[in-house]
Design a protein around this motif. Structure first.
Motif, mmCIF file in Angstrom:
data_model
loop_
_atom_site.group_PDB
_atom_site.id
_atom_site.type_symbol
_atom_site.label_atom_id
_atom_site.label_comp_id
_atom_site.label_asym_id
_atom_site.label_seq_id
_atom_site.Cartn_x
_atom_site.Cartn_y
_atom_site.Cartn_z
ATOM 1 N N ALA A 100 4.020 -0.505 -1.226
ATOM 2 C CA ALA A 100 2.758 -0.754 -0.521
ATOM 3 C C ALA A 100 2.238 0.515 0.141
ATOM 4 C CB ALA A 100 2.952 -1.853 0.521
ATOM 5 N N TYR A 101 3.133 1.313 0.705
ATOM 6 C CA TYR A 101 2.716 2.569 1.339
ATOM 7 C C TYR A 101 2.149 3.531 0.295
ATOM 8 C CZ TYR A 101 2.893 6.900 4.007
ATOM 9 O OH TYR A 101 2.564 8.087 4.627
ATOM 10 N N PHE A 161 1.420 -6.501 -2.425
ATOM 11 C CA PHE A 161 0.009 -6.737 -2.113
ATOM 12 C C PHE A 161 -0.178 -7.084 -0.638
ATOM 13 C CE2 PHE A 161 -3.264 -10.054 -1.574
ATOM 14 C CZ PHE A 161 -4.396 -9.293 -1.827
ATOM 15 N N LEU A 162 0.668 -7.970 -0.118
ATOM 16 C CA LEU A 162 0.563 -8.392 1.275
ATOM 17 C C LEU A 162 0.709 -7.208 2.226
ATOM 18 C CD1 LEU A 162 0.471 -10.995 3.158
ATOM 19 C CD2 LEU A 162 2.952 -10.766 3.264
ATOM 20 N N LEU A 163 1.724 -6.368 1.997
ATOM 21 C CA LEU A 163 1.959 -5.230 2.887
ATOM 22 C C LEU A 163 0.897 -4.154 2.697
ATOM 23 C CD1 LEU A 163 5.852 -4.886 2.741
ATOM 24 C CD2 LEU A 163 4.447 -6.032 4.442
ATOM 25 N N ARG A 164 0.445 -3.954 1.468
ATOM 26 C CA ARG A 164 -0.602 -2.948 1.241
ATOM 27 C C ARG A 164 -1.851 -3.290 2.032
ATOM 28 N NH1 ARG A 164 -5.238 -2.877 -1.795
ATOM 29 N NH2 ARG A 164 -5.960 -0.827 -2.530
ATOM 30 N N GLN A 165 -2.259 -4.552 1.987
ATOM 31 C CA GLN A 165 -3.448 -4.965 2.723
ATOM 32 C C GLN A 165 -3.283 -4.732 4.216
ATOM 33 O OE1 GLN A 165 -5.211 -4.953 -0.169
ATOM 34 N NE2 GLN A 165 -6.517 -6.349 0.998
ATOM 35 N N PHE A 166 -2.084 -4.954 4.721
ATOM 36 C CA PHE A 166 -1.843 -4.738 6.143
ATOM 37 C C PHE A 166 -1.821 -3.255 6.463
ATOM 38 C CE2 PHE A 166 0.418 -4.435 10.101
ATOM 39 C CZ PHE A 166 -0.018 -5.540 10.811
ATOM 40 N N PHE A 167 -1.178 -2.449 5.619
ATOM 41 C CA PHE A 167 -1.101 -1.012 5.863
ATOM 42 C C PHE A 167 -2.488 -0.387 5.907
ATOM 43 C CE2 PHE A 167 3.415 -0.451 3.898
ATOM 44 C CZ PHE A 167 3.932 -1.170 4.950
ATOM 45 N N MET A 168 -3.424 -0.925 5.138
ATOM 46 C CA MET A 168 -4.772 -0.367 5.088
ATOM 47 C C MET A 168 -5.547 -0.622 6.371
ATOM 48 S SD MET A 168 -5.873 -1.141 1.119
ATOM 49 C CE MET A 168 -7.457 -0.319 1.287
ATOM 50 N N LYS A 172 -5.771 5.710 10.176
ATOM 51 C CA LYS A 172 -5.184 6.915 9.605
ATOM 52 C C LYS A 172 -4.947 7.991 10.659
ATOM 53 C CE LYS A 172 -6.966 6.399 4.893
ATOM 54 N NZ LYS A 172 -7.773 7.029 3.815
ATOM 55 N N GLU A 173 -5.670 7.899 11.771
ATOM 56 C CA GLU A 173 -5.514 8.900 12.824
ATOM 57 C C GLU A 173 -4.077 8.947 13.353
ATOM 58 O OE1 GLU A 173 -9.712 7.941 12.380
ATOM 59 O OE2 GLU A 173 -7.913 6.716 12.662
ATOM 60 N N LEU A 174 -3.398 7.793 13.351
ATOM 61 C CA LEU A 174 -2.010 7.754 13.807
ATOM 62 C C LEU A 174 -1.105 8.568 12.875
ATOM 63 C CD1 LEU A 174 -1.743 3.966 14.782
ATOM 64 C CD2 LEU A 174 -2.061 5.918 16.307
ATOM 65 N N GLU A 175 -1.365 8.459 11.582
ATOM 66 C CA GLU A 175 -0.572 9.221 10.615
ATOM 67 C C GLU A 175 -0.901 10.713 10.723
ATOM 68 O OE1 GLU A 175 -0.519 7.395 6.607
ATOM 69 O OE2 GLU A 175 -1.677 5.791 7.549
ATOM 70 N N GLU A 176 -2.180 11.021 10.886
ATOM 71 C CA GLU A 176 -2.578 12.429 10.981
ATOM 72 C C GLU A 176 -1.943 13.086 12.207
ATOM 73 O OE1 GLU A 176 -6.782 12.141 11.034
ATOM 74 O OE2 GLU A 176 -6.963 11.710 8.873
ATOM 75 N N LEU A 189 6.261 6.814 7.380
ATOM 76 C CA LEU A 189 6.500 5.437 6.958
ATOM 77 C C LEU A 189 7.480 4.726 7.896
ATOM 78 C CD1 LEU A 189 6.303 3.063 4.946
ATOM 79 C CD2 LEU A 189 8.078 4.180 3.585
ATOM 80 N N LEU A 190 8.581 5.396 8.212
ATOM 81 C CA LEU A 190 9.648 4.769 8.989
ATOM 82 C C LEU A 190 9.334 4.674 10.478
ATOM 83 C CD1 LEU A 190 12.758 6.381 7.256
ATOM 84 C CD2 LEU A 190 11.870 4.075 6.932
ATOM 85 N N ARG A 191 8.612 5.673 11.009
ATOM 86 C CA ARG A 191 8.422 5.743 12.454
ATOM 87 C C ARG A 191 7.025 5.336 12.919
ATOM 88 N NH1 ARG A 191 11.577 11.392 14.117
ATOM 89 N NH2 ARG A 191 13.606 10.836 13.162
ATOM 90 N N VAL A 192 6.072 5.271 11.998
ATOM 91 C CA VAL A 192 4.703 4.903 12.376
ATOM 92 C C VAL A 192 4.285 3.588 11.711
ATOM 93 C CG1 VAL A 192 2.277 5.587 12.365
ATOM 94 C CG2 VAL A 192 4.068 7.318 12.700
ATOM 95 N N ILE A 193 4.340 3.550 10.379
ATOM 96 C CA ILE A 193 3.826 2.398 9.641
ATOM 97 C C ILE A 193 4.693 1.155 9.854
ATOM 98 C CG2 ILE A 193 3.219 1.505 7.370
ATOM 99 C CD1 ILE A 193 1.382 3.711 8.349
#
Length: 282
Positions: A100-101, A161-168, A172-176, A189-193
């Motif tokens: 999903a990520y 599909f379920l996790l992809r929709q949630f990840f979206m 994105k600012e949190l990842e940046e 992935l492990l510490r933010v998502i």
């Protein structure tokens, strides 16, 4: 003007009352089979098919539960079901999170096409893939083992599909910000998502555990040994060609629903959040 406002107020109240009556009626209809199962599990066999139907037993027989557990090694059956259900659930949480990520955040050629093809596999009935899956497992000598129940379920298009929709829906600012601090994609992935996706993960875990724990057909096909049977196969021992022990079957069925009810009530808050938010899109 006040008369009109009162009229609309009464209409809204009447509408609300009717909706609540309808919802409570549907809730009662939904829970009635479960209540009947519980009451039947403590009835004597002679009281189950009386006419007119008798809801409450003349004498509560908790002995049915003891007889059900003595009729077959249900402790072993429960352990097998828990091992399979927990293994598949953990496997799907890991594989579906990574997939999903990748589909939600990583940019690579053909990503959307691959995702739609992957999603299209959900339209293939499970019965169609049973024979090919059985042949593959048989080739590797995995039939009549718990591996035959675990390995085919370690990945899921629905879970991805379920996790992809949630990840979206995660900004994105949190990842940046994490990338600026020197985090890698794995660390993001492990510490933010993952920490922000507990509702979706809990939803997937509940769906997966329920589906695997209640599975009967695939376990019936793959398992032959008595000591490897799951709870659902164990319940079938109460059904004979000429006689069904309904009192013991209902007692076993009640105990078979307990793990699912416990998991649902423990993760209920996350489950509702996951269902609500997984359909959103950024």
């Amino acid at each position: 003007m006040q008369k009109i406002d009162k009229k609309y107020k009464y209409l809204n109240i009447s509408k609300s009352v009717l909706i609540h009556i309808l919802m409570y009626s549907l809730a009662i209809l939904t829970i009635m089979p479960f209540i009947w199962m519980i009451l039947t599990s403590v009835k004597d066999m002679s009281e189950i098919f009386v006419y007119p139907p008798q809801w409450l037993p003349n004498e509560i027989k908790f002995q049915n539960y003891i007889d059900a557990f003595n009729a077959a090694p249900f402790g072993t059956f429960y352990m097998n079901s828990l091992i399979v259900a927990l293994s598949v659930t953990l496997g799907q949480l890991i594989t579906c999170s990574m997939a999903a990520y990748a589909f939600a955040r990583l940019e690579f050629k053909g990503r959307d096409i691959i995702f739609y093809i992957f999603l299209g596999t959900m339209m293939i009935p499970a019965n169609v893939t049973m024979i090919p899956t059985y042949i593959v497992l048989s080739t590797f000598g995995l039939i009549d083992s718990l591996y035959s129940l675990i390995i085919p379920g370690l990945a899921s298009a629905f879970g991805t599909f379920l996790l992809r929709q949630f990840f979206m829906t995660i900004p994105k600012e949190l990842e940046e910000a994490a990338y600026i601090d020197g985090a890698s994609k794995w660390q993001v992935l492990l510490r933010v998502i993952i920490p922000l996706s507990k509702p979706a993960l809990a939803t997937l875990a509940i769906f997966t555990f329920m589906g695997v724990f209640n599975d009967f057909i695939w376990a019936l096909i793959c398992i032959n040994s008595e000591e490897l049977k799951t709870v659902q196969l164990g319940l079938a021992t109460f059904r004979d060609k000429y006689l069904t022990q309904w009192d013991l079957l209902m007692a076993g069925s009640v105990t078979a629903t307990l793990p699912i009810l416990i998991i649902f009530f423990v993760a209920q808050k996350y489950f509702i959040q996951g269902i609500t938010l997984s359909g959103l899109k950024e």
